[in-house]
Enzyme design. Sequence first.
Site, mmCIF file in Angstrom:
data_model
loop_
_atom_site.group_PDB
_atom_site.id
_atom_site.type_symbol
_atom_site.label_atom_id
_atom_site.label_comp_id
_atom_site.label_asym_id
_atom_site.label_seq_id
_atom_site.Cartn_x
_atom_site.Cartn_y
_atom_site.Cartn_z
ATOM 1 N N TYR A 1 16.332 -25.105 -4.079
ATOM 2 C CA TYR A 1 16.895 -24.203 -3.068
ATOM 3 C C TYR A 1 16.270 -22.825 -3.247
ATOM 4 C CZ TYR A 1 20.110 -21.796 -0.011
ATOM 5 O OH TYR A 1 20.634 -21.052 1.016
ATOM 6 N N GLN B 1 25.273 -26.345 3.311
ATOM 7 C CA GLN B 1 24.780 -27.517 4.043
ATOM 8 C C GLN B 1 23.428 -27.998 3.513
ATOM 9 O OE1 GLN B 1 25.511 -24.531 5.315
ATOM 10 N NE2 GLN B 1 24.091 -23.881 6.934
ATOM 11 N N ASN C 1 24.156 -18.068 -3.158
ATOM 12 C CA ASN C 1 25.422 -17.344 -3.114
ATOM 13 C C ASN C 1 26.576 -18.225 -3.568
ATOM 14 O OD1 ASN C 1 26.057 -19.026 -0.946
ATOM 15 N ND2 ASN C 1 25.535 -17.491 0.601
ATOM 16 N N SER D 1 23.144 -11.455 -9.970
ATOM 17 C CA SER D 1 22.245 -11.121 -11.074
ATOM 18 C C SER D 1 22.828 -10.035 -11.972
ATOM 19 C CB SER D 1 20.894 -10.676 -10.508
ATOM 20 O OG SER D 1 19.917 -10.644 -11.514
ATOM 21 N N GLN E 1 17.844 -3.799 -11.564
ATOM 22 C CA GLN E 1 18.795 -4.905 -11.464
ATOM 23 C C GLN E 1 19.803 -4.646 -10.353
ATOM 24 O OE1 GLN E 1 17.914 -7.263 -13.632
ATOM 25 N NE2 GLN E 1 19.225 -8.671 -12.530
ATOM 26 N N HIS F 1 19.184 -5.674 -6.600
ATOM 27 C CA HIS F 1 19.210 -7.079 -6.207
ATOM 28 C C HIS F 1 20.281 -7.358 -5.164
ATOM 29 C CE1 HIS F 1 16.505 -9.703 -8.408
ATOM 30 N NE2 HIS F 1 16.684 -8.995 -9.494
ATOM 31 N N GLU G 1 22.482 -12.631 -18.341
ATOM 32 C CA GLU G 1 21.367 -13.346 -17.711
ATOM 33 C C GLU G 1 20.041 -12.792 -18.234
ATOM 34 O OE1 GLU G 1 19.622 -14.127 -13.191
ATOM 35 O OE2 GLU G 1 20.903 -12.397 -13.612
ATOM 36 N N HIS G 2 19.873 -11.480 -18.153
ATOM 37 C CA HIS G 2 18.699 -10.792 -18.696
ATOM 38 C C HIS G 2 19.153 -9.901 -19.846
ATOM 39 C CE1 HIS G 2 17.878 -11.332 -14.309
ATOM 40 N NE2 HIS G 2 16.711 -11.755 -14.763
ATOM 41 N N ASP H 1 10.582 -11.482 -13.689
ATOM 42 C CA ASP H 1 10.948 -11.818 -12.316
ATOM 43 C C ASP H 1 9.759 -12.345 -11.528
ATOM 44 O OD1 ASP H 1 13.597 -11.109 -12.584
ATOM 45 O OD2 ASP H 1 13.304 -9.059 -11.875
ATOM 46 N N GLU I 1 35.158 -52.492 -37.037
ATOM 47 C CA GLU I 1 35.652 -52.054 -35.730
ATOM 48 C C GLU I 1 36.192 -53.215 -34.902
ATOM 49 O OE1 GLU I 1 32.663 -49.801 -33.680
ATOM 50 O OE2 GLU I 1 32.930 -48.051 -34.969
ATOM 51 N N HIS J 1 29.077 -58.068 -32.007
ATOM 52 C CA HIS J 1 28.048 -57.114 -32.426
ATOM 53 C C HIS J 1 27.487 -57.524 -33.786
ATOM 54 C CE1 HIS J 1 29.560 -54.576 -29.227
ATOM 55 N NE2 HIS J 1 28.690 -53.610 -29.520
#
Length: 418
Positions: free
Chosen positions: A120, A178, A201, A224, A246, A249, A313-314, A347, A401, A406
């Site tokens: 995406y 979608q 988002n 971000s 930052q 963004h 994140e950063h 980036d 067991e 087995h």
Amino acid sequence: MWKALDIEEWKNQRRSDLAGAKDAVAGIVDAVRKDGDEALYALTKKFDHIDLEDLAVAPEEFEGAYEEVDDALVESLAEAEAHIRRFHELQRNHSLWLDEVEPGVILGVKTTPLDRIGAYVPGGRAAYPSTALMTTVPAQVAGVAEICVCSPPPIHPLTLVALDIAGVDECYRVGGAQAIAAMALGTETIDPVQKIVGPGNVFVTAAKMMLREEAEIDFPAGPSEIGILADATAKPAFVAADVLAQAEHDPHAGCILVTTDPSLPAKVGAEIKRQMATAERRAIIEKALDHSGYVVVRDLDEAIAAMDDIAPEHLSIQVADPMAALTAVRNAGSIFVGPYTAVAFGDYASGTNHVLPTAGYAKVYSGLDIHHFCKTSSVQMISREGLEWLGGIVENLASAEGLHAHANSVRIRRRKDA
């Protein structure tokens, strides 16, 4: 705007309101599940106000995009793509490794790329060609055979050029929840994928989380953010520049400075005010600064502990001994070491990936890399010699067991006439 922060309060407001988007996203997913392409056309008209003629981007559209992009930008995208490819090639594992751990007992791992993934790429009125590269090049390096890209219409020529440079030619004009539903469930035009990667988002993230039984995802992600670890050696102008970079963004972006120097925040605040005077995205920055500020701590150990709790994140490290801090820190999506390592390098063009976990998810998730596009299978090869070495152990444990079949599956092989 630039203020002292409480870390717990700052962490809490970084979480996206996925619950608030759940009902709307569920309706979108149901529509795509039921009506396929028809739902995609209708939802695109509803949310993007565009009447699509075709979901798929045609080959000639990729070619035509070059006419709308400056040659210097095309060259920069090509160079960035090469750097991203080179860094991710360094991450390659052996497709198969085997090791004889005991006589007659060979163990190993076989690594296999996924067959088909979805990427995406946010867009619409903006262009994110760097994200087009970050989400598709690692998949190619991993060996994924089919890469499907979805991006909101109208798809910017820069994004199409980036995809063409990366060698990706399957792209669809569909965005939002979608798009995630289409890639996860499949429609008449879009074949389903095994995994979906890429930022988006709150509706995109909610759809990714909701559809994990249909297609695996990279990780949850939100607005971000940057954490800056600094001491008295940090240059206020550099710190302020990183905060503003930052902040531009997104209005919901967040920045937090953790410092051992009580005088640094005021200096950074003054620099923020000075640099903001000429900022082109000032309105966005001002809103993002409502989610930004600083924390003063006693020493570097406390600063590192605070940053590990934040798990940004950063993470920008601007201290006297940056390598010591790098060694000590545990939680961050991507780490930028030293005063000259602006986050913007990651980036765009250093080669590291900018698709990263946010909102503290770096405590448990890694940023996007080629391992997101592979799966592994353990391998074992047991010879007659190895059978005798391990057989008694397996028979004893299986019998304990109550799994007698087995035990017998090994016992029958240990017979002298077998």
